[in-house]
Each structure stands twice: as C-alpha cells, then as structure tokens.
Design an enzyme around this catalytic site. Structure first.
Site, PDB file in Angstrom:
ATOM      1  N   SER A  53      14.471   0.637   0.917  1.00 30.62           N
ATOM      2  CA  SER A  53      13.374   0.223  -0.374  1.00 30.62           C
ATOM      3  C   SER A  53      12.329   1.508  -0.662  1.00 30.62           C
ATOM      4  O   SER A  53      12.186   1.512  -1.976  1.00 30.62           O
ATOM      5  CB  SER A  53      12.173  -0.722   0.365  1.00 30.62           C
ATOM      6  OG  SER A  53      10.960  -0.971  -0.525  1.00 30.62           O
ATOM      7  N   GLY A  58      10.524   4.472  -3.967  1.00 28.99           N
ATOM      8  CA  GLY A  58       9.371   5.391  -3.446  1.00 28.99           C
ATOM      9  C   GLY A  58       8.342   4.775  -2.360  1.00 28.99           C
ATOM     10  O   GLY A  58       8.436   3.697  -2.190  1.00 28.99           O
ATOM     11  N   GLU A  81       2.933   4.733  10.285  1.00 24.56           N
ATOM     12  CA  GLU A  81       4.132   5.196  10.912  1.00 24.56           C
ATOM     13  C   GLU A  81       5.364   4.694  10.691  1.00 24.56           C
ATOM     14  O   GLU A  81       6.504   5.373  10.755  1.00 24.56           O
ATOM     15  CB  GLU A  81       3.940   5.162  12.537  1.00 24.56           C
ATOM     16  CG  GLU A  81       5.204   5.616  13.371  1.00 24.56           C
ATOM     17  CD  GLU A  81       4.585   6.299  14.787  1.00 24.56           C
ATOM     18  OE1 GLU A  81       5.426   6.719  15.590  1.00 24.56           O
ATOM     19  OE2 GLU A  81       3.348   6.376  15.097  1.00 24.56           O
ATOM     20  N   ASN A 116      -2.558  -1.531  12.306  1.00 26.42           N
ATOM     21  CA  ASN A 116      -1.350  -2.044  12.509  1.00 26.42           C
ATOM     22  C   ASN A 116      -1.044  -3.618  12.739  1.00 26.42           C
ATOM     23  O   ASN A 116      -0.456  -4.419  12.188  1.00 26.42           O
ATOM     24  CB  ASN A 116      -1.023  -1.510  14.131  1.00 26.42           C
ATOM     25  CG  ASN A 116      -0.341  -0.306  13.891  1.00 26.42           C
ATOM     26  OD1 ASN A 116       0.973  -0.256  13.736  1.00 26.42           O
ATOM     27  ND2 ASN A 116      -0.904   0.904  13.983  1.00 26.42           N
ATOM     28  N   ARG A 119      -0.990  -5.329   9.444  1.00 27.92           N
ATOM     29  CA  ARG A 119       0.569  -5.154   9.037  1.00 27.92           C
ATOM     30  C   ARG A 119       1.403  -6.465   9.235  1.00 27.92           C
ATOM     31  O   ARG A 119       2.349  -6.453   8.682  1.00 27.92           O
ATOM     32  CB  ARG A 119       1.074  -4.045   9.435  1.00 27.92           C
ATOM     33  CG  ARG A 119       0.630  -2.778   8.994  1.00 27.92           C
ATOM     34  CD  ARG A 119       0.720  -2.551   7.321  1.00 27.92           C
ATOM     35  NE  ARG A 119      -0.073  -1.369   6.873  1.00 27.92           N
ATOM     36  CZ  ARG A 119      -0.163  -1.255   5.809  1.00 27.92           C
ATOM     37  NH1 ARG A 119       0.389  -1.757   4.716  1.00 27.92           N
ATOM     38  NH2 ARG A 119      -1.062   0.037   5.306  1.00 27.92           N
TER      39      ARG A 119
END
Length: 289
Positions: A53, A58, A81, A116, A119
């Site tokens: 992706s 980008g 990360e 995190n 996400r």
C-alpha cells in the site's frame, strides 16, 4: 498523572493549542524504534500488505516522533512502528514525520500505548497488557481507560481478565490458536491446571467453537468427569445444522412450536399446544398412519 492528550482525533490534537507542528521528511535511519512499544508481535503478511500500500500510495499519515536526547540528530518513534517497518521493506530512504516537543517519559509511554490500542490491530493479549500498563503506571480506573481509548468499559474488563490465564494459554491467544472467546471461557478453569491443559488440547485438536467450549466447561463444572469423556459425549450429539433443519421441519409439519433438547446421544422433543382443540389437532397429525 500524565496530561490529557487527545489521541485518535487528528495529529493536531497531539500538540495542544500552543505547540506548533514540526513536519518534514526524515531520513529513515535517524528514527529509533520506541523502547516502550506495546506491540510484541508484528504479522509478516500484514506488514507486506501495508508495504504494498505504501509503495503504491505513499505514507498518508506521518509518523510521530520526538527528539532523542541520547543521540544527537536522531528521533525516537512515538507512533507508527508498523509504517516504519513497512517503509523499510519497500526500501524508502525517507518518511514523513511530525516532531512532538515532549520530554516527559510518562507522557510518551501513555501516548504510545493509547495510539497502538486505537489502531485496533493488537491481539487480545497485547491489548490487555496495554490496559494493565495504563492502570498500573498512571492509576487509571477501568472506566477512565475505556474513555481514553474509546472502548466500552466491559470490553476493557473482559480483556483484562485474560491476563489471569497461564502463559501458555495467553501465548495460544497471541498466536491465534485460541480466540479471545475461548480464553474468556477457559478462565473458569484457572484453578485446575491439569483439566485446563487437557481441555486446551481438545479445543485445538478438534477445532471446538467458543460455544462448544462453553458447553464442555459447563458440564465439567457440574460433573466429575474428564474433559475427554465429556468431549466424547458431546461429539455424539447431532450437528447443529441438522438440529435446526429437524426443528424447522417439525414446526412446519405440526404448525406449532417444537423444541429438540439434546443431552449427548439422548434428548427429548417438546411440542407446544395452545388449547384442548389444538392438542387434538396435533395428536391427530402424530397418529396418522
């Protein structure tokens, strides 16, 4: 207590009203991974998909970093990360970053954990560990944790309960051999490690669903039998799809509610009637030659 920073609501909110954003393209070799990274496992296939992706479109969202005091000219990663690792797979030499002017280690840890969790791709054990860190390090209540990460309090509570499981079961959940639902069911057997181990092996060997696991545990806690014996009994039950089909056929045939209750290879059929006339009607259908 760390100050309130609104993660997950746009990069601007990370900085507060008085902190200017510092955005630029940073050499990838100048970025040091976050030493407080809550994520323990990075799925290789997932990283490859993200890398493809990034190669095509980008990096849409910049990485968030802070200046590293221990090494001049370098930056410590706060959030991103997966994007950093995927960018290295693609072979990028630079990535977009936003520099956060924050030196407080507690604040950086809190931000890394919450970012995190938001996400949504942590495994259940990593997510539970993240919540535990927020509670132990910052004194949050479960309600406050839920509010900060945008989850229901019951979700936080249920995940934290997984940490009561022995390490081998937690590793199974981390690796995807068992689901979060399996783990929540197995918590009832943490005081009986021998039975817990035996049942864990049966679940993985036979591919038991969470519902089947819960049924096994219910029988185990009400009868002094081994998991294997109870498993053999349950395996003799008619498949759920056939159970539903039979129930539907009988209901349509008798034009009344029908229940089939299983108990191993045995069971009973319950047929409802709503008046004496209805009883006569149903009986006539059953006795027809």
């Amino acid at each position: 207590m760390a100050k309130n920073i609104g993660l997950g609501q746009g990069v601007g909110l990370l900085f507060g009203k008085d902190q200017p954003e510092k955005y630029f393209e940073c050499d990838i070799d100048r970025i040091i991974p976050n030493k407080n990274q809550p994520r323990a496992h990075f799925d290789s296939e997932d990283l490859k998909e993200l890398a493809e992706s990034i190669k095509e479109k980008g990096i849409i969202q910049p990485l968030i970093v802070t200046e590293n005091n221990e090494s001049s000219g370098s930056f410590e990663l706060i959030a991103g990360e997966r994007r950093l690792r995927a960018s290295k797979l693609v072979g990028l030499s630079q990535v977009p970053v936003v520099v956060l002017d924050e030196k407080n280690e507690d604040v950086l840890l809190e931000m890394a954990i919450i970012e995190n969790v938001q996400r949504t791709d942590l495994n259940p054990i990593e997510e539970a560990d993240a919540y535990r860190k927020l509670i132990e390090k910052f004194g949050y209540t479960q309600e406050e944790v839920a509010s900060r990460v945008g989850k229901k309090r019951t979700t936080v509570t249920n995940l934290l309960r997984l940490l009561k499981l022995p390490q081998n079961i937690k590793d199974d959940i981390r690796e995807g051999l068992l689901s979060e639902g399996h783990g929540r069911a197995l918590i009832k057997l943490v005081d009986d490690p021998v039975t817990l181990k035996e049942l864990r092996n049966l679940i993985i060997k036979n591919g038991y669903s969470v519902r089947q696991t819960e049924k096994l545990i219910k029988k185990l806690t009400s009868a002094k039998q081994s998991p294997k014996k109870i498993s053999q009994t349950i395996s003799q039950e008619i498949p759920s799809s056939y159970h539903r089909a039979l129930t539907t056929q009988l209901t349509n045939r008798l034009n009344t509610k029908v229940l089939i209750n299983q108990n191993g290879s045995r069971g009973k059929i319950e047929i409802e009637y709503y008046s004496l006339d209805d009883l006569d009607r149903v009986t006539a259908l059953l006795l027809v030659e």
